[in-house]
Design a protein around this motif. Structure first.
Motif, PDB file in Angstrom:
ATOM      1  N   MET A 167       0.751  -1.059   0.396  1.00  0.00           N
ATOM      2  CA  MET A 167      -0.315   0.240   0.005  1.00  0.00           C
ATOM      3  C   MET A 167       1.114   1.172   0.515  1.00  0.00           C
ATOM      4  N   ASP A 168       2.466   1.306   0.077  1.00  0.00           N
ATOM      5  CA  ASP A 168       3.241   2.105   0.292  1.00  0.00           C
ATOM      6  C   ASP A 168       3.011   3.248   1.874  1.00  0.00           C
ATOM      7  N   TRP A 169       3.116   2.353   2.643  1.00  0.00           N
ATOM      8  CA  TRP A 169       2.629   3.301   3.731  1.00  0.00           C
ATOM      9  C   TRP A 169       3.204   3.171   4.194  1.00  0.00           C
ATOM     10  N   HIS A 170       4.217   4.138   5.313  1.00  0.00           N
ATOM     11  CA  HIS A 170       5.474   4.135   6.254  1.00  0.00           C
ATOM     12  C   HIS A 170       4.906   4.554   7.390  1.00  0.00           C
ATOM     13  N   ALA A 171       5.524   4.158   9.209  1.00  0.00           N
ATOM     14  CA  ALA A 171       4.996   4.450  10.097  1.00  0.00           C
ATOM     15  C   ALA A 171       5.425   6.238   9.885  1.00  0.00           C
ATOM     16  N   PRO A 172       4.542   6.711  10.566  1.00  0.00           N
ATOM     17  CA  PRO A 172       3.925   8.048  11.149  1.00  0.00           C
ATOM     18  C   PRO A 172       6.229   8.461  10.987  1.00  0.00           C
ATOM     19  N   ALA A 173       7.050   9.626  11.402  1.00  0.00           N
ATOM     20  CA  ALA A 173       7.679  10.098  11.229  1.00  0.00           C
ATOM     21  C   ALA A 173       8.295  10.510  12.715  1.00  0.00           C
ATOM     22  N   ILE A 174       6.791  10.786  13.256  1.00  0.00           N
ATOM     23  CA  ILE A 174       7.359  11.158  15.168  1.00  0.00           C
ATOM     24  C   ILE A 174       7.412   9.404  15.596  1.00  0.00           C
ATOM     25  N   ILE A 175       7.404   8.318  15.071  1.00  0.00           N
ATOM     26  CA  ILE A 175       7.743   7.082  15.567  1.00  0.00           C
ATOM     27  C   ILE A 175       8.685   6.159  14.595  1.00  0.00           C
ATOM     28  N   GLU A 176       9.131   6.583  13.386  1.00  0.00           N
ATOM     29  CA  GLU A 176      10.373   5.354  12.664  1.00  0.00           C
ATOM     30  C   GLU A 176      11.210   5.447  12.982  1.00  0.00           C
ATOM     31  N   PRO A 177      11.223   6.754  14.191  1.00  0.00           N
ATOM     32  CA  PRO A 177      13.354   6.217  14.351  1.00  0.00           C
ATOM     33  C   PRO A 177      13.169   5.863  15.940  1.00  0.00           C
ATOM     34  N   GLY A 178      11.921   5.608  16.542  1.00  0.00           N
ATOM     35  CA  GLY A 178      11.531   4.070  17.977  1.00  0.00           C
ATOM     36  C   GLY A 178      11.780   2.875  16.940  1.00  0.00           C
ATOM     37  N   ILE A 179      10.578   2.513  16.040  1.00  0.00           N
ATOM     38  CA  ILE A 179      11.097   1.353  15.826  1.00  0.00           C
ATOM     39  C   ILE A 179      12.346   1.013  15.161  1.00  0.00           C
ATOM     40  N   ARG A 180      13.023   2.412  13.826  1.00  0.00           N
ATOM     41  CA  ARG A 180      14.670   1.955  13.444  1.00  0.00           C
ATOM     42  C   ARG A 180      15.353   1.870  14.626  1.00  0.00           C
ATOM     43  N   MET A 181      15.301   1.885  15.982  1.00  0.00           N
ATOM     44  CA  MET A 181      16.277   1.470  17.187  1.00  0.00           C
ATOM     45  C   MET A 181      16.219   0.679  17.515  1.00  0.00           C
ATOM     46  N   LEU A 182      14.627   0.201  17.512  1.00  0.00           N
ATOM     47  CA  LEU A 182      13.939  -1.177  18.260  1.00  0.00           C
ATOM     48  C   LEU A 182      15.178  -2.282  17.018  1.00  0.00           C
ATOM     49  N   GLY A 183      14.692  -1.897  16.049  1.00  0.00           N
ATOM     50  CA  GLY A 183      15.240  -3.356  15.151  1.00  0.00           C
ATOM     51  C   GLY A 183      16.591  -3.033  15.222  1.00  0.00           C
ATOM     52  N   ASP A 184      17.523  -1.908  15.620  1.00  0.00           N
ATOM     53  CA  ASP A 184      19.210  -1.565  15.515  1.00  0.00           C
ATOM     54  C   ASP A 184      19.493  -2.672  17.357  1.00  0.00           C
ATOM     55  N   VAL A 185      18.639  -2.725  17.447  1.00  0.00           N
ATOM     56  CA  VAL A 185      19.025  -3.514  18.559  1.00  0.00           C
ATOM     57  C   VAL A 185      19.381  -5.185  18.415  1.00  0.00           C
ATOM     58  N   SER A 186      18.254  -5.739  17.612  1.00  0.00           N
ATOM     59  CA  SER A 186      17.960  -6.858  17.334  1.00  0.00           C
ATOM     60  C   SER A 186      19.292  -7.894  16.897  1.00  0.00           C
ATOM     61  N   ILE A 187      20.330  -7.419  15.857  1.00  0.00           N
ATOM     62  CA  ILE A 187      20.292  -8.026  15.713  1.00  0.00           C
ATOM     63  C   ILE A 187      22.140  -8.207  16.197  1.00  0.00           C
ATOM     64  N   PRO A 188      22.746  -7.012  16.745  1.00  0.00           N
ATOM     65  CA  PRO A 188      23.645  -7.251  17.954  1.00  0.00           C
ATOM     66  C   PRO A 188      23.323  -8.544  18.983  1.00  0.00           C
ATOM     67  N   LEU A 189      22.215  -8.599  19.486  1.00  0.00           N
ATOM     68  CA  LEU A 189      21.231  -9.054  20.631  1.00  0.00           C
ATOM     69  C   LEU A 189      21.716 -10.193  20.066  1.00  0.00           C
ATOM     70  N   MET A 190      21.628 -10.960  19.224  1.00  0.00           N
ATOM     71  CA  MET A 190      21.365 -12.347  18.004  1.00  0.00           C
ATOM     72  C   MET A 190      22.850 -13.133  18.377  1.00  0.00           C
ATOM     73  N   LEU A 191      23.694 -11.897  18.117  1.00  0.00           N
ATOM     74  CA  LEU A 191      24.841 -12.298  18.179  1.00  0.00           C
ATOM     75  C   LEU A 191      25.406 -12.836  19.885  1.00  0.00           C
ATOM     76  N   VAL A 192      25.226 -11.647  20.855  1.00  0.00           N
ATOM     77  CA  VAL A 192      25.154 -12.086  21.429  1.00  0.00           C
ATOM     78  C   VAL A 192      25.265 -13.444  22.059  1.00  0.00           C
ATOM     79  N   ALA A 193      23.619 -13.753  22.514  1.00  0.00           N
ATOM     80  CA  ALA A 193      22.843 -14.867  22.652  1.00  0.00           C
ATOM     81  C   ALA A 193      23.479 -15.667  21.846  1.00  0.00           C
TER      82      ALA A 193
END
Length: 290
Positions: A167-193
């Motif tokens: 649908m070419d929908w995107h997260a509102p600009a006010i919450i998109e950085p928060g979603i990105r930051m949560l996602g950025d935790v994922s890969i380093p935590l995967m490696l440590v785990a």
């Protein structure tokens, strides 16, 4: 080329090794962190990759189809091998089918092929995850539960991401950085785990896990290479599929073996030895695909 391969592999295996050493020195329970990663961080990564870093298109279909062929094809080869050699199929087929495309595959894909490869790597992860929680659980003696699939956070995030992408929908600009930051935790935590988990098990059973650890990349590459040669997917998907085929067994295989009481220590040995074998297999695979 050697420097390029080291740039890709050293950060990944270095973090795993550091976490392994820490886990051996100070046994650590990361179950709560892993739950957070499965429920929040990785779904955020998936959703962000699909909605903000991807244009979708035929590449997604080819990625999902390729992952499906490699997972099921490697499982079939492993089943034939296990039956022919008198090994327990319940122990050896799952670790050969389901590779570590999350903890190891995502960071390798990004480091080797850039941020544009992340959405494709996510498609590979989600496809394998779907097969493991259906066919994989069936192989372990469980039944397929639609409710469990419908409430799997990663699958929910995938469905939401695909709808938004279409649908070419995107997260509102006010919450998109928060979603990105949560996602950025994922890969380093995967490696440590992963490093901490590998420090937990398989003591004294490393030799027993050799053939099972080798079967995963052997069967994966035996399917991935001909499939890529036949279908000729566009770059970087073709190379990514071959790397996908070369990955070692997923840690989730051990966790499920423990849950269903199917030789968990032997499966832990297969997973652990598989990651040692990956120290040679992954650089060699990258040498041929880069």
């Amino acid at each position: 080329m050697l420097v390029r391969i080291l740039e890709i592999t050293l950060p990944v295996f270095g973090v795993i090794a550091l976490a392994y050493v820490y886990g051996r020195a100070r046994p650590t329970d990361l179950r709560d962190a892993n739950r957070l990663n499965i429920a929040i961080f990785t779904p955020a990564l998936i959703f962000h990759a699909l909605t903000e870093r991807s244009g979708g298109g035929d590449d997604f279909v080819l990625a999902a189809l390729g992952a499906l062929v490699i997972v099921l094809g490697s499982g079939l080869l492993a089943w034939v091998w296990a039956r022919a050699t008198g090994r327990d199929t319940a122990v050896y087929v799952g670790p050969a089918m389901f590779n570590n495309c999350g903890n190891l595959g995502l960071p390798l894909g990004v480091l080797a092929f850039g941020d544009d490869a992340l959405p494709l790597a996510v498609v590979l992860l989600v496809t394998e995850n779907l097969v493991q929680f259906t066919v994989g659980l069936w192989l372990l003696g469980d039944s397929i539960h639609i409710k469990r699939l419908a409430t799997n956070p990663m699958l929910v995030a995938t469905a939401a991401g695909v709808v938004c992408m279409i649908m070419d929908w995107h997260a509102p600009a006010i919450i998109e950085p928060g979603i990105r930051m949560l996602g950025d935790v994922s890969i380093p935590l995967m490696l440590v785990a992963l490093g901490v988990r590998l420090a937990d098990g398989a003591s004294g059973q490393w030799a027993a896990g050799f053939w099972g650890g080798l079967a995963c990349p052997a069967t994966g590459l035996a399917i991935a290479i001909p499939w890529v040669w036949l279908t000729q997917p566009p770059a970087p998907l073709g190379a990514l599929l071959i790397v996908f085929g070369a990955l070692p067994p997923a840690v989730l295989n051990y966790m499920l073996a423990e849950q269903f009481d199917i030789a968990p220590q032997r499966v832990a040995a297969i997973v652990a030895v598989g990651h040692v074998i990956a120290l040679a297999v992954i650089p060699l695979t990258l040498y041929f695909v880069l």
